[in-house]
Design a protein around this motif. Structure first.
Motif, PDB file in Angstrom:
ATOM      1  N   LYS A  21      29.003  47.084  26.022  1.00 41.43           N
ATOM      2  CA  LYS A  21      29.109  46.159  27.145  1.00 41.43           C
ATOM      3  C   LYS A  21      30.244  45.167  26.927  1.00 41.43           C
ATOM      4  N   VAL A  22      30.938  44.865  28.008  1.00 49.42           N
ATOM      5  CA  VAL A  22      31.893  43.767  28.048  1.00 49.42           C
ATOM      6  C   VAL A  22      31.534  42.948  29.287  1.00 49.42           C
ATOM      7  N   ARG A  23      32.260  41.885  29.550  1.00 52.82           N
ATOM      8  CA  ARG A  23      31.933  41.027  30.679  1.00 52.82           C
ATOM      9  C   ARG A  23      31.998  41.780  32.003  1.00 52.82           C
ATOM     10  N   GLY A  24      30.837  41.987  32.629  1.00 53.00           N
ATOM     11  CA  GLY A  24      30.769  42.593  33.947  1.00 53.00           C
ATOM     12  C   GLY A  24      31.095  44.070  34.001  1.00 53.00           C
ATOM     13  N   ALA A  25      31.103  44.752  32.853  1.00 52.14           N
ATOM     14  CA  ALA A  25      31.476  46.166  32.851  1.00 52.14           C
ATOM     15  C   ALA A  25      30.972  46.834  31.576  1.00 52.14           C
ATOM     16  N   ILE A  26      31.206  48.144  31.474  1.00 56.10           N
ATOM     17  CA  ILE A  26      30.871  48.911  30.281  1.00 56.10           C
ATOM     18  C   ILE A  26      32.110  49.686  29.862  1.00 56.10           C
ATOM     19  N   LEU A  27      32.485  49.554  28.609  1.00 53.81           N
ATOM     20  CA  LEU A  27      33.604  50.331  28.074  1.00 53.81           C
ATOM     21  C   LEU A  27      33.074  51.639  27.505  1.00 53.81           C
ATOM     22  N   CYS A  28      33.872  52.667  27.676  1.00 56.69           N
ATOM     23  CA  CYS A  28      33.476  54.006  27.239  1.00 56.69           C
ATOM     24  C   CYS A  28      34.591  54.624  26.409  1.00 56.69           C
ATOM     25  N   GLU A  29      34.266  55.007  25.173  1.00 53.73           N
ATOM     26  CA  GLU A  29      35.198  55.782  24.348  1.00 53.73           C
ATOM     27  C   GLU A  29      34.848  57.245  24.528  1.00 53.73           C
ATOM     28  N   SER A  30      35.834  58.039  24.888  1.00 50.53           N
ATOM     29  CA  SER A  30      35.582  59.457  25.165  1.00 50.53           C
ATOM     30  C   SER A  30      36.623  60.335  24.499  1.00 50.53           C
ATOM     31  N   ASP A  31      36.463  61.624  24.690  1.00 52.33           N
ATOM     32  CA  ASP A  31      37.428  62.578  24.136  1.00 52.33           C
ATOM     33  C   ASP A  31      38.774  62.479  24.838  1.00 52.33           C
ATOM     34  N   LYS A  32      38.826  61.787  25.967  1.00 53.48           N
ATOM     35  CA  LYS A  32      40.076  61.646  26.717  1.00 53.48           C
ATOM     36  C   LYS A  32      40.606  60.221  26.692  1.00 53.48           C
ATOM     37  N   LEU A  34      39.981  55.803  26.368  1.00 57.23           N
ATOM     38  CA  LEU A  34      39.092  54.719  26.789  1.00 57.23           C
ATOM     39  C   LEU A  34      39.041  54.628  28.312  1.00 57.23           C
ATOM     40  N   PHE A  35      37.843  54.350  28.829  1.00 56.28           N
ATOM     41  CA  PHE A  35      37.643  54.127  30.258  1.00 56.28           C
ATOM     42  C   PHE A  35      36.705  52.938  30.435  1.00 56.28           C
ATOM     43  N   TYR A  91      41.600  52.562  30.800  1.00 55.39           N
ATOM     44  CA  TYR A  91      41.554  51.280  30.110  1.00 55.39           C
ATOM     45  C   TYR A  91      42.356  51.384  28.825  1.00 55.39           C
ATOM     46  N   GLU A  92      43.032  50.302  28.491  1.00 52.85           N
ATOM     47  CA  GLU A  92      43.764  50.226  27.222  1.00 52.85           C
ATOM     48  C   GLU A  92      43.507  48.859  26.599  1.00 52.85           C
ATOM     49  N   GLU A  93      43.192  48.855  25.333  1.00 53.28           N
ATOM     50  CA  GLU A  93      42.906  47.588  24.661  1.00 53.28           C
ATOM     51  C   GLU A  93      44.185  46.753  24.561  1.00 53.28           C
ATOM     52  N   GLY A  94      44.008  45.461  24.676  1.00 49.84           N
ATOM     53  CA  GLY A  94      45.134  44.545  24.584  1.00 49.84           C
ATOM     54  C   GLY A  94      44.643  43.124  24.737  1.00 49.84           C
ATOM     55  N   ARG A  95      45.565  42.233  24.971  1.00 48.66           N
ATOM     56  CA  ARG A  95      45.217  40.818  25.160  1.00 48.66           C
ATOM     57  C   ARG A  95      45.646  40.374  26.543  1.00 48.66           C
ATOM     58  N   GLU A  96      44.934  39.381  27.067  1.00 49.30           N
ATOM     59  CA  GLU A  96      45.309  38.818  28.351  1.00 49.30           C
ATOM     60  C   GLU A  96      46.641  38.077  28.249  1.00 49.30           C
ATOM     61  N   PHE A 213      48.546  42.665  27.900  1.00 46.51           N
ATOM     62  CA  PHE A 213      49.635  43.050  27.002  1.00 46.51           C
ATOM     63  C   PHE A 213      49.055  44.019  25.974  1.00 46.51           C
ATOM     64  N   CYS A 214      49.431  45.279  26.118  1.00 42.33           N
ATOM     65  CA  CYS A 214      48.875  46.353  25.299  1.00 42.33           C
ATOM     66  C   CYS A 214      49.969  46.945  24.399  1.00 42.33           C
ATOM     67  N   GLU A 215      49.572  47.833  23.543  1.00 41.19           N
ATOM     68  CA  GLU A 215      50.527  48.465  22.629  1.00 41.19           C
ATOM     69  C   GLU A 215      51.611  49.212  23.404  1.00 41.19           C
ATOM     70  N   SER A 216      51.233  49.793  24.551  1.00 40.18           N
ATOM     71  CA  SER A 216      52.192  50.561  25.354  1.00 40.18           C
ATOM     72  C   SER A 216      53.030  49.682  26.270  1.00 40.18           C
ATOM     73  N   GLY A 217      52.693  48.404  26.340  1.00 38.15           N
ATOM     74  CA  GLY A 217      53.416  47.480  27.210  1.00 38.15           C
ATOM     75  C   GLY A 217      52.469  46.720  28.134  1.00 38.15           C
ATOM     76  N   ILE A 218      53.015  46.147  29.186  1.00 29.86           N
ATOM     77  CA  ILE A 218      52.212  45.374  30.139  1.00 29.86           C
ATOM     78  C   ILE A 218      51.447  46.319  31.056  1.00 29.86           C
ATOM     79  N   ARG A 219      50.193  45.954  31.319  1.00 29.53           N
ATOM     80  CA  ARG A 219      49.381  46.720  32.270  1.00 29.53           C
ATOM     81  C   ARG A 219      48.725  45.763  33.265  1.00 29.53           C
ATOM     82  N   PHE A 220      48.734  46.167  34.534  1.00 25.39           N
ATOM     83  CA  PHE A 220      48.054  45.409  35.582  1.00 25.39           C
ATOM     84  C   PHE A 220      46.712  46.074  35.874  1.00 25.39           C
ATOM     85  N   VAL A 221      45.664  45.272  35.962  1.00 23.76           N
ATOM     86  CA  VAL A 221      44.313  45.807  36.170  1.00 23.76           C
ATOM     87  C   VAL A 221      43.638  45.096  37.345  1.00 23.76           C
TER      88      VAL A 221
END
Length: 331
Positions: A21-32, A34-35, A91-96, A213-221
């Motif tokens: 669980k994260v704030r207001g959502a659920i993170l899922c690690e899968s074979d494909k 993160l979602f 989804y990609e892990e990163g910082r706000e 700000f993720c490892e691959s660069g900036i992402r808008f969500v």
């Protein structure tokens, strides 16, 4: 989010390895990869529009935005046993994006604005209008008038209320100043009837929380509030938040605008729209709206703190409007 919501993931072509669980959502690690699983309570048409836009920009090489995953039935929306709708997004892990003080906020903010300009360029090519969309687009005046009505309603409520809390006395003491500001801006907007800038599909809730700000660069969500409007909407929402957290620094504001303009220059109407948006006391409306729509038996101290900060920054806000936006308007 309900614990059983995770069962919705069974409808997707994913091998789920773990969830949390994260704030207001659920993170899922899968074979494909993160979602993220989020509840969606909006209209189906809005979800289709959001997906069409995200697909459009990806096909044109813009890889800095999330994607919505379709389930095995090819649907964007999946419902649990109780009928609650959910969507699954990449989804990609990163910082706000940093919004505090210091060099980082300037670097992050300018980088985000440059990418936003790139998104707006593509959005101007996204031809998914309907006549209904055109009728709703560029409705700043209607938005302000709605806020005006709400603030007038709360003012009447305060005047008629007998026993008032310290916060309510404090709020009433400063109320008319900001209400007069709001009514003046709305009146000028009606009288001058400025044309909206080029109507595009805006992010709709573009602020630092939705820039990663993720490892691959900036992402808008979080494009769930996407809406047809002129581009000043996104520019204003992002800049206002950054400026509030930095005491309306003219240096930061000018740098954010310059970063955007290096990729996509402003038109005169963009500046006019920004002038009206920044001149309207939206922060005061938000404080009033939050107060009125919450239980009034206990009023959090944070309400007064927010109002005190607003009052402390009011002079700086007006200076910013005059010295940064006003100069661009008269240029």
């Amino acid at each position: 989010m309900k614990p059983k919501a995770v069962n919705v993931l069974e409808r997707y072509d994913l091998e789920v390895l773990r969830t949390w669980k994260v704030r207001g959502a659920i993170l899922c690690e899968s074979d494909k990869g993160l979602f993220i699983l989020k509840e969606f309570g909006g209209r189906g048409e809005k979800l289709q529009l959001q997906d069409a836009f995200l697909t459009f920009v990806k096909e044109r090489g813009f890889l800095q935005a999330e994607e919505i995953l379709r389930n095995r039935d090819g649907e964007l929306l999946s419902r649990d046993a109780e009928g609650t709708g959910y969507i699954v997004k990449t989804y990609e892990e990163g910082r706000e994006c940093s919004a505090g003080s210091g060099r980082e906020v300037l670097a992050d903010g300018c980088a985000a604005m440059r990418v936003l300009a790139g998104l707006h360029k593509l959005s101007s090519e996204f031809n998914a209008y309907t006549e209904a969309d055109k009728g709703q687009a560029g409705c700043t005046a209607k938005e302000f008038e709605k806020h005006d009505r709400e603030m007038k309603k709360v003012r009447r409520f305060l005047k008629e209320k007998g026993q008032k809390s310290d916060f309510e006395h404090f709020l009433q003491q400063h109320y008319d100043i900001f209400l007069e500001q709001a009514l003046t801006v709305s009146k000028k907007l009606r009288e001058e009837a400025p044309k909206s800038g080029s109507i595009i599909l805006c992010h709709g809730d573009f602020q630092y929380h939705n820039v990663m700000f993720c490892e691959s660069g900036i992402r808008f969500v979080n494009f769930e509030k996407c809406v047809f409007d002129d581009r000043s909407r996104d520019i204003y929402h992002f800049s206002r938040k950054m400026l509030e957290k930095n005491n309306w620094s003219p240096e930061i504001g000018a740098a954010l605008f310059n970063a955007y303009e290096k990729e996509l220059p402003f038109e005169p109407e963009d500046i006019r729209q920004l002038y009206y948006r920044f001149s309207y006391p939206e922060k005061f409306w938000k404080i009033v709206n939050y107060y009125y729509n919450r239980g009034k038996a206990f009023i959090p101290d944070k309400n007064r703190e927010k109002l005190e900060v607003l009052l402390e920054q009011e002079g700086r806000r007006r200076d910013f409007i005059r010295n940064v936006i006003g100069k661009r308007l008269s240029a």
